[in-house]
Design a protein around this motif. Structure first.
Motif, PDB file in Angstrom:
ATOM      1  N   ALA A 199       0.845  -1.192   0.000  1.00  0.00           N
ATOM      2  CA  ALA A 199       0.000   0.000   0.000  1.00  0.00           C
ATOM      3  C   ALA A 199       0.880   1.242   0.000  1.00  0.00           C
ATOM      4  CB  ALA A 199      -0.920   0.013   1.211  1.00  0.00           C
ATOM      5  N   PRO A 200       0.594   2.189  -0.895  1.00  0.00           N
ATOM      6  CA  PRO A 200       1.399   3.410  -0.967  1.00  0.00           C
ATOM      7  C   PRO A 200       1.060   4.436   0.105  1.00  0.00           C
ATOM      8  CG  PRO A 200      -0.312   3.465  -2.634  1.00  0.00           C
ATOM      9  CD  PRO A 200      -0.409   2.124  -1.973  1.00  0.00           C
ATOM     10  N   ASP A 201      -0.135   4.305   0.727  1.00  0.00           N
ATOM     11  CA  ASP A 201      -0.535   5.273   1.757  1.00  0.00           C
ATOM     12  C   ASP A 201      -1.550   4.633   2.704  1.00  0.00           C
ATOM     13  OD1 ASP A 201      -3.233   5.518   0.606  1.00  0.00           O
ATOM     14  OD2 ASP A 201      -2.273   6.698  -0.975  1.00  0.00           O
ATOM     15  N   ALA A 202      -1.894   5.366   3.757  1.00  0.00           N
ATOM     16  CA  ALA A 202      -2.765   4.831   4.805  1.00  0.00           C
ATOM     17  C   ALA A 202      -4.161   4.495   4.295  1.00  0.00           C
ATOM     18  CB  ALA A 202      -2.857   5.830   5.961  1.00  0.00           C
ATOM     19  N   HIS A 203      -4.710   5.340   3.444  1.00  0.00           N
ATOM     20  CA  HIS A 203      -6.071   5.118   2.951  1.00  0.00           C
ATOM     21  C   HIS A 203      -6.131   3.849   2.105  1.00  0.00           C
ATOM     22  CE1 HIS A 203      -9.906   5.810   0.871  1.00  0.00           C
ATOM     23  NE2 HIS A 203     -10.208   6.519   1.936  1.00  0.00           N
ATOM     24  N   LYS A 204      -5.142   3.671   1.243  1.00  0.00           N
ATOM     25  CA  LYS A 204      -5.087   2.482   0.397  1.00  0.00           C
ATOM     26  C   LYS A 204      -4.833   1.230   1.237  1.00  0.00           C
ATOM     27  CE  LYS A 204      -4.934   0.480  -3.691  1.00  0.00           C
ATOM     28  NZ  LYS A 204      -6.160   0.333  -4.508  1.00  0.00           N
ATOM     29  N   ALA A 205      -4.062   1.377   2.310  1.00  0.00           N
ATOM     30  CA  ALA A 205      -3.730   0.235   3.166  1.00  0.00           C
ATOM     31  C   ALA A 205      -4.986  -0.459   3.668  1.00  0.00           C
ATOM     32  CB  ALA A 205      -2.866   0.689   4.332  1.00  0.00           C
ATOM     33  N   LEU A 206      -5.978   0.315   4.066  1.00  0.00           N
ATOM     34  CA  LEU A 206      -7.202  -0.267   4.610  1.00  0.00           C
ATOM     35  C   LEU A 206      -7.920  -1.116   3.568  1.00  0.00           C
ATOM     36  CD1 LEU A 206      -9.217  -0.586   6.904  1.00  0.00           C
ATOM     37  CD2 LEU A 206     -10.337   1.510   6.122  1.00  0.00           C
ATOM     38  N   SER A 207      -8.079  -0.604   2.355  1.00  0.00           N
ATOM     39  CA  SER A 207      -8.798  -1.358   1.320  1.00  0.00           C
ATOM     40  C   SER A 207      -8.023  -2.616   0.923  1.00  0.00           C
ATOM     41  CB  SER A 207      -9.051  -0.481   0.090  1.00  0.00           C
ATOM     42  OG  SER A 207      -7.851  -0.020  -0.467  1.00  0.00           O
ATOM     43  N   VAL A 208      -6.688  -2.528   0.892  1.00  0.00           N
ATOM     44  CA  VAL A 208      -5.860  -3.696   0.560  1.00  0.00           C
ATOM     45  C   VAL A 208      -6.022  -4.770   1.627  1.00  0.00           C
ATOM     46  CG1 VAL A 208      -3.493  -4.545   0.307  1.00  0.00           C
ATOM     47  CG2 VAL A 208      -4.167  -2.415  -0.800  1.00  0.00           C
ATOM     48  N   VAL A 209      -5.985  -4.355   2.896  1.00  0.00           N
ATOM     49  CA  VAL A 209      -6.108  -5.312   3.997  1.00  0.00           C
ATOM     50  C   VAL A 209      -7.485  -5.966   3.999  1.00  0.00           C
ATOM     51  CG1 VAL A 209      -6.328  -5.457   6.516  1.00  0.00           C
ATOM     52  CG2 VAL A 209      -4.364  -4.333   5.505  1.00  0.00           C
ATOM     53  N   GLN A 210      -8.525  -5.179   3.801  1.00  0.00           N
ATOM     54  CA  GLN A 210      -9.877  -5.741   3.772  1.00  0.00           C
ATOM     55  C   GLN A 210     -10.002  -6.797   2.680  1.00  0.00           C
ATOM     56  OE1 GLN A 210     -11.999  -2.011   3.433  1.00  0.00           O
ATOM     57  NE2 GLN A 210     -12.637  -2.066   5.573  1.00  0.00           N
ATOM     58  N   GLN A 211      -9.451  -6.509   1.516  1.00  0.00           N
ATOM     59  CA  GLN A 211      -9.508  -7.447   0.399  1.00  0.00           C
ATOM     60  C   GLN A 211      -8.696  -8.705   0.700  1.00  0.00           C
ATOM     61  OE1 GLN A 211      -8.103  -5.878  -3.324  1.00  0.00           O
ATOM     62  NE2 GLN A 211      -9.052  -7.477  -4.522  1.00  0.00           N
ATOM     63  N   MET A 212      -7.495  -8.520   1.238  1.00  0.00           N
ATOM     64  CA  MET A 212      -6.626  -9.656   1.552  1.00  0.00           C
ATOM     65  C   MET A 212      -7.253 -10.588   2.575  1.00  0.00           C
ATOM     66  SD  MET A 212      -2.886  -7.852   1.818  1.00  0.00           S
ATOM     67  CE  MET A 212      -2.246  -9.211   2.787  1.00  0.00           C
ATOM     68  N   LEU A 213      -7.738 -10.023   3.675  1.00  0.00           N
ATOM     69  CA  LEU A 213      -8.280 -10.849   4.747  1.00  0.00           C
ATOM     70  C   LEU A 213      -9.600 -11.498   4.363  1.00  0.00           C
ATOM     71  CD1 LEU A 213      -7.397  -8.832   7.986  1.00  0.00           C
ATOM     72  CD2 LEU A 213      -6.113 -10.630   6.824  1.00  0.00           C
ATOM     73  N   ASN A 214     -10.419 -10.793   3.597  1.00  0.00           N
ATOM     74  CA  ASN A 214     -11.687 -11.379   3.129  1.00  0.00           C
ATOM     75  C   ASN A 214     -11.421 -12.551   2.191  1.00  0.00           C
ATOM     76  OD1 ASN A 214     -13.234  -9.599   4.583  1.00  0.00           O
ATOM     77  ND2 ASN A 214     -13.555  -8.176   2.893  1.00  0.00           N
ATOM     78  N   THR A 215     -10.432 -12.390   1.304  1.00  0.00           N
ATOM     79  CA  THR A 215     -10.066 -13.461   0.375  1.00  0.00           C
ATOM     80  C   THR A 215      -9.508 -14.660   1.134  1.00  0.00           C
ATOM     81  OG1 THR A 215      -9.558 -11.854  -1.361  1.00  0.00           O
ATOM     82  CG2 THR A 215      -8.652 -14.069  -1.630  1.00  0.00           C
ATOM     83  N   ALA A 216      -8.648 -14.387   2.114  1.00  0.00           N
ATOM     84  CA  ALA A 216      -8.058 -15.462   2.918  1.00  0.00           C
ATOM     85  C   ALA A 216      -9.129 -16.251   3.663  1.00  0.00           C
ATOM     86  CB  ALA A 216      -7.041 -14.885   3.901  1.00  0.00           C
ATOM     87  N   LYS A 217     -10.130 -15.546   4.201  1.00  0.00           N
ATOM     88  CA  LYS A 217     -11.210 -16.214   4.926  1.00  0.00           C
ATOM     89  C   LYS A 217     -12.046 -17.085   3.990  1.00  0.00           C
ATOM     90  CE  LYS A 217     -11.712 -12.850   8.627  1.00  0.00           C
ATOM     91  NZ  LYS A 217     -12.512 -11.741   9.165  1.00  0.00           N
ATOM     92  N   LEU A 218     -12.289 -16.578   2.803  1.00  0.00           N
ATOM     93  CA  LEU A 218     -13.067 -17.324   1.817  1.00  0.00           C
ATOM     94  C   LEU A 218     -12.345 -18.611   1.430  1.00  0.00           C
ATOM     95  CD1 LEU A 218     -15.553 -17.374  -0.029  1.00  0.00           C
ATOM     96  CD2 LEU A 218     -14.224 -16.111  -1.730  1.00  0.00           C
ATOM     97  N   ILE A 219     -11.040 -18.508   1.201  1.00  0.00           N
ATOM     98  CA  ILE A 219     -10.238 -19.680   0.842  1.00  0.00           C
ATOM     99  C   ILE A 219     -10.233 -20.691   1.981  1.00  0.00           C
ATOM    100  CG2 ILE A 219      -7.883 -20.469   0.348  1.00  0.00           C
ATOM    101  CD1 ILE A 219      -7.475 -17.804  -1.159  1.00  0.00           C
ATOM    102  N   ASP A 220     -10.110 -20.193   3.210  1.00  0.00           N
ATOM    103  CA  ASP A 220     -10.092 -21.068   4.386  1.00  0.00           C
ATOM    104  C   ASP A 220     -11.421 -21.797   4.554  1.00  0.00           C
ATOM    105  OD1 ASP A 220      -8.731 -22.037   6.762  1.00  0.00           O
ATOM    106  OD2 ASP A 220     -10.158 -20.833   7.900  1.00  0.00           O
ATOM    107  N   GLU A 221     -12.522 -21.083   4.306  1.00  0.00           N
ATOM    108  CA  GLU A 221     -13.846 -21.700   4.420  1.00  0.00           C
ATOM    109  C   GLU A 221     -14.030 -22.787   3.354  1.00  0.00           C
ATOM    110  OE1 GLU A 221     -16.605 -18.507   4.150  1.00  0.00           O
ATOM    111  OE2 GLU A 221     -16.134 -17.702   6.143  1.00  0.00           O
ATOM    112  N   GLN A 222     -13.572 -22.511   2.141  1.00  0.00           N
ATOM    113  CA  GLN A 222     -13.673 -23.492   1.059  1.00  0.00           C
ATOM    114  C   GLN A 222     -12.832 -24.727   1.359  1.00  0.00           C
ATOM    115  OE1 GLN A 222     -12.508 -21.104  -2.319  1.00  0.00           O
ATOM    116  NE2 GLN A 222     -14.605 -20.441  -2.725  1.00  0.00           N
TER     117      GLN A 222
END
Length: 227
Positions: A199-222
């Motif tokens: 992430a290049p800045d704080a605002h972008k960091a949040l959206s990147v983290v939300q996407q990463m963790l949501n994807t990780a949870k989905l993969i774990d559930e599958q």
């Protein structure tokens, strides 16, 4: 009528934080809420952009520690009013995050802003601070059950500490997600060093983290469903 007032009020909230206007911030927040406008938007498009601008002014040595503290006080006054009205999707964000600035680097304004964004969104954040030795990062990350490790560097001379740290983390805990950032750090560095996010800045960091963790949870559930 309310929508017409939204943009000027968002700008006024941002300006209040930048100008550390503790006297008017409460009135602005209540005016915004009385119009039935979105509290999430007030925080992420009003208060937070104000604090991001404060961080820039600090790094350019326009503002110093006293101004930073007064701006932060103004920000938190606003957050205290808005947080009870924020939607559950933000309040109930789940995930444990470890964050810190790599060894040799004492620049932590960017890290502090990223941490603030995470905490506002409901994540549980453990902050190691600045100038964090590799051993401390490793010991803390491996000892606890974190979903994500975030590391930052504002210096080109210290950012390479990330490369070795990521390698050691991946060797010990392959599934642990890692995100890196800081002014000299690029997306190419993240790819080369096998970081999961950048992430290049704080605002972008949040959206990147939300996407990463949501994807990780989905993969774990599958994965659990298949087993």
């Amino acid at each position: 009528m309310a929508q017409e007032k939204e943009s000027p009020l968002l700008e006024a909230l941002k300006k209040a934080v930048i100008d550390f206007d503790t006297e008017n911030i409460e009135a602005l927040c209540h005016e915004y809420l009385d119009l039935g406008l979105d509290a999430n938007k007030a925080v992420f498009e009003g208060l937070i952009p104000g604090m991001l601008e404060v961080g820039r002014l600090y790094e350019e040595q326009v503002y110093f520690i006293p101004e930073m503290l007064m701006c932060a006080e103004t920000l938190y006054k606003g957050l205290e009013i808005f947080q009870p009205h924020m939607t559950s999707s933000v309040q109930n964000a789940c995930g444990k995050i470890l964050i810190g600035v790599v060894e040799g680097d004492v620049h932590d304004i960017g890290k502090n802003l990223v941490k603030l964004m995470f905490e506002i969104s409901g994540y549980e954040v453990t902050d190691l601070g600045r100038d964090v030795p590799v051993e401390v990062f490793l010991k803390t990350a491996l000892k606890n059950d974190f979903d994500l490790v975030c590391m930052s560097s504002m210096m080109s001379t210290t950012m390479y500490e990330m490369k070795g740290l990521i390698q050691k983390l991946k060797e010990k805990k392959p599934d642990l997600k890692v995100m890196i950032g800081g002014s000299p750090v690029t997306k190419l560095h993240a790819i080369k060093w096998r970081a999961d996010g950048y992430a290049p800045d704080a605002h972008k960091a949040l959206s990147v983290v939300q996407q990463m963790l949501n994807t990780a949870k989905l993969i774990d559930e599958q994965r659990k469903q298949k087993t």
